[in-house]
Design an enzyme around this catalytic site. Structure first.
Site, short mmCIF file in Angstrom:
data_model
loop_
_atom_site.label_atom_id
_atom_site.label_comp_id
_atom_site.label_asym_id
_atom_site.label_seq_id
_atom_site.Cartn_x
_atom_site.Cartn_y
_atom_site.Cartn_z
N PRO A 511 0.79 -1.23 0.00
CA PRO A 511 0.00 0.00 0.00
C PRO A 511 0.82 1.28 0.00
O PRO A 511 0.41 2.27 -0.61
CB PRO A 511 -0.83 -0.12 1.29
CG PRO A 511 -0.85 -1.58 1.62
CD PRO A 511 0.45 -2.12 1.15
N GLY A 562 4.71 -9.39 3.59
CA GLY A 562 5.19 -8.06 3.92
C GLY A 562 5.57 -7.31 2.67
O GLY A 562 5.90 -7.90 1.62
N GLU A 563 5.53 -5.98 2.77
CA GLU A 563 5.82 -5.17 1.59
C GLU A 563 7.25 -5.39 1.12
O GLU A 563 8.20 -5.36 1.89
CB GLU A 563 5.59 -3.70 1.91
CG GLU A 563 4.13 -3.37 2.14
CD GLU A 563 3.87 -1.88 2.05
OE1 GLU A 563 4.60 -1.18 1.33
OE2 GLU A 563 2.93 -1.41 2.71
N GLY A 564 7.39 -5.59 -0.17
CA GLY A 564 8.70 -5.87 -0.77
C GLY A 564 8.95 -7.34 -0.99
O GLY A 564 9.59 -7.73 -1.97
#
Length: 651
Positions: A511, A562-564
């Site tokens: 996001p 998780g982001e990434g």
């Protein structure tokens, strides 16, 4: 000017060279700074010396703490040894320290032993340290015994400290020149590259066969999979992006507005666009390759994207990849349902080479950099950031992009970890795309895997109240970042703008990156064309923002690492697609030469444009028969740049 990966740095310079100002710029954005003053007060009647000390004190921000070590020279080593890992120490300067060391009041003293103790304390210091020292070795030999004793002791101290530090910079007339980089302080096998002295020295990605994230550390131990990753770099870079000789794709296409305080980021900036012809040419070229069936399917978009951003119809697989993990928490209801300190644990885990993101980075041969962003206030009650913090965060993100480009990074993976990031992104989407908060806020999942509906409702209420509070506020990009987005979204926006200016593509994930993409539209609409979305990760905010930005996710893995991390899972697949498109030969029916197995009998070409010479290189990986020429084989080039607009498919 910057250097990445350092833990301790020595800043040398002559009198009035600007060494102290440069050293202070290295620690400006650090959250905790302790200023260690070593200079004695001097003669009360010496007004000029008192004025110098007052000028130094006036430059220090009010948030810094000051510690004096003038009473006992050995206390400086004690301060370094007791420093905490979250601190940034600025020692200014070693000339004053040597003066006190040689003072008769502190004699008899073993100068050599005291200097050795200081060097050892620097090597073992847990905090990041910037030390300032005068460089007197370029001047004439003093004519007095006391002057010679001072220069000898200071020279010995500078040599010992420079050997203990992992980076050394000499400031001459306000211009920093890096004398020692992290590359010279690491093991020879460490994949760290030093650039020219006037350019940043930063961690670059190793080959795809690497098994650990790229690191830069003072440790003298053998490399292991669990190693310390570089901390965030915060010094001020050059005023404007620089073009690399022979590489026009590394240069911006405009003169960015500059003022005395640095880069001005404002709405309507004209930044570069990807090559509008290379992308379609690359996709058309895929239809000529020797692949069965429908070929690459929807992944042909990866080839088109890479071709446009690289400016060639035969794009290469990304070699140097950097993962930029933004860590910043949001206070208030936006963080409902999160465990206190969990995001900090994740960030520390990544720095230590542990956890899903670091392991995936290791598998992909990508470097990993963790960036601490400003904490954001509760958006339901007050703005997330002050306007000046927004400006600083945008420039900070731009500088991070500059460092990546200067290090030769070919693809940047943008991720984030922090409490309340989903709610902040939802608030940005509501303000920029008219979304309803409940529609873009994902379910809250606890550590035990249960759905926490109460926390979800608190987040929805926080976003609702924030939108109500700002209902009469401007919806400009910087206003949205200040009121709703917060530190991580602001830094991510600066990263997207900076990578666009330097023509570095970005692989988005999560996001925060998508929210930054929404905000960046008003600042520079070209930024979204340099972004690729591998997977939506099941986030409703990502789905909506991607739809608005025109970024179609390539995959639907529904992973939530998780982001990434989702982007890194997809990265090997994307690299494989690019490698295939660049190396596969043209289908025999479209080629002017025989690309099949020589053991198989094939009829000779009936094309009157071709003779039958002795070919020393029977394999041609590019489209032959570019133009109807007299007899002779077509070029053995994979570059579709050599193909005319029509008639290049020889049947």
């Amino acid at each position: 000017m910057s250097v990445d990966g350092w833990n301790t740095v020595l800043v040398l310079g002559g009198i009035r060279s600007g060494k102290s100002e440069f050293a202070e710029s290295l620690v400006t954005d650090a959250p905790v700074v302790r200023y260690v003053a070593t200079a004695p007060e001097g003669d009360p009647e010496d007004t000029e010396w008192a004025t110098r000390l007052a000028a130094h004190r006036a430059r220090r921000p009010g948030s810094w703490t000051t510690e004096e070590t003038t009473e006992d020279p050995r206390r400086l080593a004690d301060v370094l040894e007791s420093a905490e890992p979250n601190e940034m120490l600025l020692v200014d300067d070693l000339g004053g320290w040597v003066t006190v060391l040689l003072d008769p009041d502190h004699q008899p003293a073993d100068d050599v032993a005291t200097i050795a103790e200081l060097a050892e304390a620097i090597r073992g210091c847990a905090a990041r340290v910037v030390l300032v020292s005068p460089e007197v070795g370029l001047s004439l030999v003093p004519t007095t015994p006391l002057g010679r004793a001072f220069t000898d002791a200071l020279g010995a101290a500078n040599r010992a400290v420079a050997d203990a530090c992992d980076a050394v910079v000499l400031v001459v007339a306000g211009q920093p020149v890096w004398l020692k980089s992290v590359a010279t302080a690491t093991e020879p096998s460490a994949p760290v590259t030093a650039t020219e002295p006037s350019a940043p020295v930063t961690v670059t990605a190793p080959t795809a066969a690497a098994t650990a994230p790229v690191v830069a550390s003072l440790a003298d131990t053998e490399p292991t999979p669990e190693v310390q990753l570089p901390d965030v770099l915060t010094p001020t870079p050059p005023a404007a992006p620089r073009a690399e000789p022979g590489n026009p794709w590394a240069a911006p296409t405009m003169a960015l507005p500059m003022v005395s305080t640095g880069l001005v980021i404002q709405p309507g900036m004209e930044l570069p666009m990807p090559d509008e012809y290379a992308g379609p040419q690359a996709v058309d070229r895929l239809a000529t390759l020797d692949v069965p069936g429908a070929g690459l399917g929807v992944l042909d978009r990866v080839v088109g994207f890479a071709a446009a951003t690289q400016g060639t119809s035969t794009p290469a697989a990304w070699g140097s990849v950097r993962v930029l993990l933004l860590h910043g928490d949001h206070a208030g209801g936006a963080a409902a349902g999160t465990v206190a300190g969990e995001s900090a644990r994740r960030a520390a885990q990544a720095r230590a080479g542990q956890g899903a993101l670091a392991r995936l980075a290791a598998e992909s041969g990508a470097s990993l950099q963790v960036v601490d962003t400003p904490a954001s206030a509760p958006i339901e009650d007050q703005p997330a950031l002050a306007p000046e913090q927004v400006e600083s965060a945008l420039r900070y993100g731009w500088r991070l992009a500059e460092q990546a480009a200067d290090a030769g990074v070919q693809l940047l993976v943008l991720g984030a970890c922090g409490a309340g990031t989903e709610a902040a992104a939802a608030a940005v989407l509501a303000a920029t795309a008219g979304a309803e908060p409940p529609a873009v806020l994902g379910r809250v999942i606890t550590d035990s895997g249960e759905i926490d509906d109460a926390a979800w409702m608190i987040r929805c209420a926080a976003v609702r109240d924030a939108l109500h509070r700002t209902r009469r506020s401007s919806r400009g990009a910087k206003d949205i970042l200040a009121e709703l987005g917060g530190g991580d979204v602001a830094v991510a926006t600066g990263v997207l703008l900076g990578t666009t200016a330097r023509r570095v593509p970005v692989l988005l994930d999560g996001p925060v990156g998508l929210a930054a993409g929404m905000v960046s539209r008003d600042l520079a609409g070209q930024a979204r064309h340099w972004c690729l979305l591998a997977d939506h990760g099941g986030h409703p905010a990502v789905r909506l923002a991607a739809d608005v930005l025109g970024l179609t996710p390539l995959l639907d893995l529904r992973m939530d690492l998780g982001e990434g991390a989702n982007a890194l899972v997809a990265l090997p697949l994307l690299r494989s697609v690019l490698a295939l498109s660049a190396t596969l030969p043209v289908h025999p029916s479209l080629a002017g030469t025989d690309d099949t197995d020589p053991a198989v009998d094939e009829p000779e070409s009936t094309d009157p444009s071709y003779a039958d010479p002795d070919l020393t290189e029977p394999d041609s990986t590019g489209p032959d028969f570019v133009e109807p020429e007299p007899a002779g084989p077509g070029p053995a080039s994979t570059g579709a740049d050599e193909q005319p607009a029509t008639g290049w498919r020889a049947g």
